[in-house]
Design an enzyme around this catalytic site. Structure first.
Site, PDB file in Angstrom:
ATOM      1  CD  GLU A 133      -2.872  -1.223   2.341  1.00 19.46           C
ATOM      2  OE1 GLU A 133      -3.868  -1.950   2.258  1.00 19.46           O
ATOM      3  OE2 GLU A 133      -2.613  -0.537   3.346  1.00 19.46           O
ATOM      4  CG  HIS A 256      -9.128   6.433   2.815  1.00 23.24           C
ATOM      5  ND1 HIS A 256      -9.229   6.264   1.452  1.00 23.24           N
ATOM      6  CD2 HIS A 256      -8.478   5.350   3.285  1.00 23.24           C
ATOM      7  CE1 HIS A 256      -8.673   5.107   1.126  1.00 23.24           C
ATOM      8  NE2 HIS A 256      -8.207   4.532   2.220  1.00 23.24           N
ATOM      9  NE  ARG A 302      -4.496   5.368   3.859  1.00 29.54           N
ATOM     10  CZ  ARG A 302      -5.035   4.549   4.750  1.00 29.54           C
ATOM     11  NH1 ARG A 302      -5.361   5.004   5.939  1.00 29.54           N
ATOM     12  NH2 ARG A 302      -5.254   3.285   4.450  1.00 29.54           N
ATOM     13  CG  HIS A 363      -9.719   6.635   6.900  1.00 25.21           C
ATOM     14  ND1 HIS A 363     -10.727   5.696   6.792  1.00 25.21           N
ATOM     15  CD2 HIS A 363      -8.557   5.928   6.946  1.00 25.21           C
ATOM     16  CE1 HIS A 363     -10.196   4.481   6.757  1.00 25.21           C
ATOM     17  NE2 HIS A 363      -8.889   4.599   6.871  1.00 25.21           N
TER      18      HIS A 363
END
Length: 545
Positions: A133, A256, A302, A363
Site C-alpha cells: 500500500e 482517506h 495519504r 478517516h
C-alpha cells in the site's frame, strides 16, 4: 435519584474493536473483564477495515524497513522509540491473532477472505499473500481479501462472546469516568469506575473496576464526510480530557483519499490496496494527475494524495475525481476485491469496466490521549489503546495498515501491565449513583440535531484538508457558542445517545482546533495556507487540561 444498578469487574474495557477485544481475551484467563460496546458488537471501525495489517512476514523485508517507511510517512513527527516498539512486536502479535483463528489470505487461497476457506485445511508452510500500500517499500500487508477487519472482528467477537470471564454489554455508552477524588479517596488520583448509559433500559448505571481501558476509536464523526461508522464520536478522548488527561497531535486528522462518491453510499471506503494493485487516479476527462504531484504517484502517502484530489476538485470545480482499475484483468479484480466488486454492482457500477467516482473523507485520528508503551495515561488505572490514544507511532500522518497493528500491539502490552498491577489494587467501595433528580425529559430534540449538523459542517469547511488561521478562529468561535448551549442542555435534560455524542464531539472539536492553531507550520495532515513551510524542529502538540 435512580435505583442503584452497579456492575463490578476487575477490568472495564470501553470499546469492542480489535484493541478492546484482543486485550479482553488476553486478560480473561486471569481476571473478570467487562466489555462495553456502544452499538452492536460488530459495529465499529475494525469491522469495516478493508486493507489489512502491516507486519514483516517476508524474508526480503525487514523491521528496519517498516520502521523507516513509518517515519517517512509520519513527516518527521513520529516517536522513533514507539515506532520501533510496535514494528518490533508486530509479528508475534499478528501470530497471536492467527492463533485465535483469523484466516489471512495465502498465495494458494487469495481472495477468500476466510469465508470459503476450510479452516482445518491450512498448512503451516503456506505463504501469506502480502499486498503493498501507499508509503510502503515492500509487500507486507496481511489481509483477508478486501474485508480484513470483518475477518478479525468476527473471530474476536466469537471468542469473547463465549468466554466465561468476559461479560459484554451492547448498546451501552460510557458517560464519564469516575475518579477516586469523587468518592473521597486519599492519595494519588486514580480511576475507580465509570458511569454507563444503558440505552435499552434508558438508565445510567455504574461499574466499579480496578482498571479501566479506553478502546473507543477516533473522532472522524466530527466531520460532515467520513468513512467511519456512526459510533466514532471521540467519546474516549473527551472523557479522558474531562478526567484530567493530556492529549496530543489532534490537529492531524487523516482524510482517506478514496471514499465512494454516491448518494446511496456516503461512507463506503475504497481501500488503498486498489492503488497498491495498480489503480489510477484520474480527472473527469480521464487523464491521470498524481504524477504531477509526487514521483510516487498513486502510491504516495495519504496526506499527499488527499490534498492532490482536493486541489484538482477545487481547480476544476468538479464534484469528484475517479479511481480506475479497469485496465487490469477482470478475474484479477474480482478475486482480489470481491466485497468491493459486489457492493459497487448493487449501485450499478462495474469495477472491472469503469472508473469509480471518489472524494476524500475523514478517516483516522492520528492524535489522542497520551500514553506510554503500556497504554498507561496520566490517571492511575486508566489505559487508552488503539485509535483513541497517542503513542507516537503515526506522527503527522499514519502509514497505511499500521492502525490495526497498533491495536494488537497495545492490546498485548497493556494487558501485560494490567496483570502485573491488578493484585495490588483494591476495588473501590460503592460508587455514587447517577443523580438526575433535577432534570426533565427534553421536548427539543431539534436543538441537538441542529447543533450536530452545524458542528460537522463548519469543521469540514474550516478545519478540513486545507486550513487558514481565520477559518480556525471562526470554527473556535462557533464551538464556544455551541458548548454553552450543549452544557445548558446537559444540565437540564435527561441523557440520550445524541446528547452524549454531540457533547463529546464538541469537546473534541475544540481540542482539534486549538491543536491546529498552535502548529505554525504545514506538516503531514495539517496544511495551512498561512504557514505553508515546515518547521526545522517540529514537536508534538500537547494540550494540558
Amino acid at each position: 435519584m435512580q435505583p442503584l444498578t452497579e456492575h463490578v469487574a476487575d477490568v472495564l474495557v470501553i470499546g469492542s474493536g480489535a484493541a478492546g477485544l484482543s486485550l479482553a481475551l488476553r486478560l480473561a484467563g486471569h481476571c473478570k473483564v467487562m466489555v462495553l460496546s456502544k452499538g452492536p458488537l460488530n459495529e465499529g471501525s475494525t469491522y469495516y477495515a478493508q486493507g489489512g495489517i502491516a507486519a514483516v512476514f517476508d524474508e526480503t523485508d525487514s523491521i528496519a524497513s517498516h520502521v523507516e517507511d513509518t517515519l517517512v510517512a509520519g513527516a518527521g513527527l513520529c516517536d522513533r522509540e514507539a515506532v520501533e516498539f510496535i514494528a518490533g512486536n508486530a509479528r508475534h502479535c499478528v501470530q497471536w491473532l492467527i492463533d485465535q483463528g483469523v484466516l489471512f489470505d495465502t498465495e494458494a487461497g487469495t481472495g477468500t477472505g476466510g469465508e470459503n476457506d476450510e479452516r482445518a485445511g491450512r498448512h503451516a508452510d503456506e505463504r501469506y499473500h502480502l499486498t503493498r500500500e501507499g508509503g510502503h517499500s515492500h509487500r507486507r500487508i496481511l489481509h483477508a481479501a478486501d474485508a480484513t477487519g470483518k475477518e478479525v472482528e468476527t473471530t474476536l467477537v466469537s471468542k469473547a462472546a463465549s468466554h466465561p470471564n468476559i461479560h459484554i454489554m451492547e448498546r451501552c455508552n460510557a458517560v464519564d469516568l469516575i475518579g477516586s477524588s469523587k468518592i473521597g479517596l486519599p492519595g494519588t488520583r486514580r480511576v475507580v469506575g465509570a458511569y454507563i448509559w444503558n440505552r435499552e433500559k434508558e438508565r445510567v448505571e455504574t461499574c466499579r473496576a480496578k482498571s479501566v481501558v479506553l478502546a473507543t476509536g477516533g473522532t472522524s464523526k466530527v466531520y460532515q464526510y467520513t468513512t467511519n461508522p456512526d459510533i466514532s464520536s471521540g467519546d474516549g478522548i473527551a472523557m479522558a480530557w474531562r478526567a484530567g488527561c493530556r492529549v496530543a497531535n489532534l490537529e492531524f486528522n487523516q482524510f482517506h483519499p478514496t471514499c465512494l462518491f454516491h448518494p446511496q453510499a456516503r461512507n463506503f471506503l475504497l481501500t488503498e490496496a486498489l492503488r497498491g494493485e495498480g489503480a489510477y487516479l484520474k480527472r473527469p476527462d480521464g487523464t491521470r494527475f498524481m504524477p504531477d504531484f509526487d514521483e510516487r504517484a498513486e502510491l504516495a502517502p495519504r496526506d499527499i494524495v488527499a490534498r492532490a484530489i482536493d486541489h484538482e476538485m477545487k481547480r476544476l470545480g468538479a464534484d469528484c475525481m475517479y479511481l480506475d482499475i479497469s485496465h487490469k484483468p477482470a478475474d484479477f479484480i474480482r478475486q482480489h476485491f470481491p466485497m468491493i466488486y459486489q457492493k459497487l454492482l448493487t449501485l450499478d457500477i462495474d469495477l472491472t469496466r469503469e472508473p469509480i467516482p471518489i472524494v476524500p473523507a475523514a478517516h483516522y485520528t492520528c492524535g489522542g490521549v497520551m500514553v506510554d508503551q503500556h497504554g498507561r495515561t496520566d490517571l492511575d488505572g486508566l489505559y487508552a489503546i488503539g485509535e483513541v490514544s497517542y503513542t507516537g507511532l503515526h506522527g503527522a500522518n499514519r502509514l497505511a495498515s499500521n492502525s490495526l497493528l497498533e491495536c494488537l500491539v497495545y492490546g498485548w502490552s497493556a494487558s501485560e501491565d494490567i496483570l502485573t498491577r491488578l493484585p495490588s489494587i483494591k476495588l473501590a467501595r460503592q460508587l455514587p449513583p447517577w443523580d438526575e433528580s433535577r432534570v426533565d425529559n427534553s421536548d427539543e430534540q431539534v436543538v441537538l440535531q441542529h447543533n450536530w449538523h452545524e458542528l460537522r459542517l463548519f469543521m469540514w469547511d474550516y478545519v478540513g484538508i486545507v486550513r487558514t488561521t481565520k477559518r480556525l478562529e471562526r470554527a473556535l468561535h462557533r464551538i464556544n457558542l455551541l458548548q454553552r448551549e450543549i452544557d445548558e442542555y446537559y444540565s437540564n435534560f435527561r441523557i440520550s445517545n445524541n446528547l452524549l455524542e454531540v457533547r463529546n464531539l464538541t469537546q473534541v472539536a475544540e481540542l482539534i482546533v486549538k491543536s491546529a492553531m498552535l502548529r505554525k507550520e504545514s506538516r503531514g495532515l495539517h496544511y495551512t495556507l498561512d504557514y505553508p513551510d515546515m518547521d526545522a524542529n517540529p514537536q508534538p502538540t500537547i494540550l494540558h487540561p
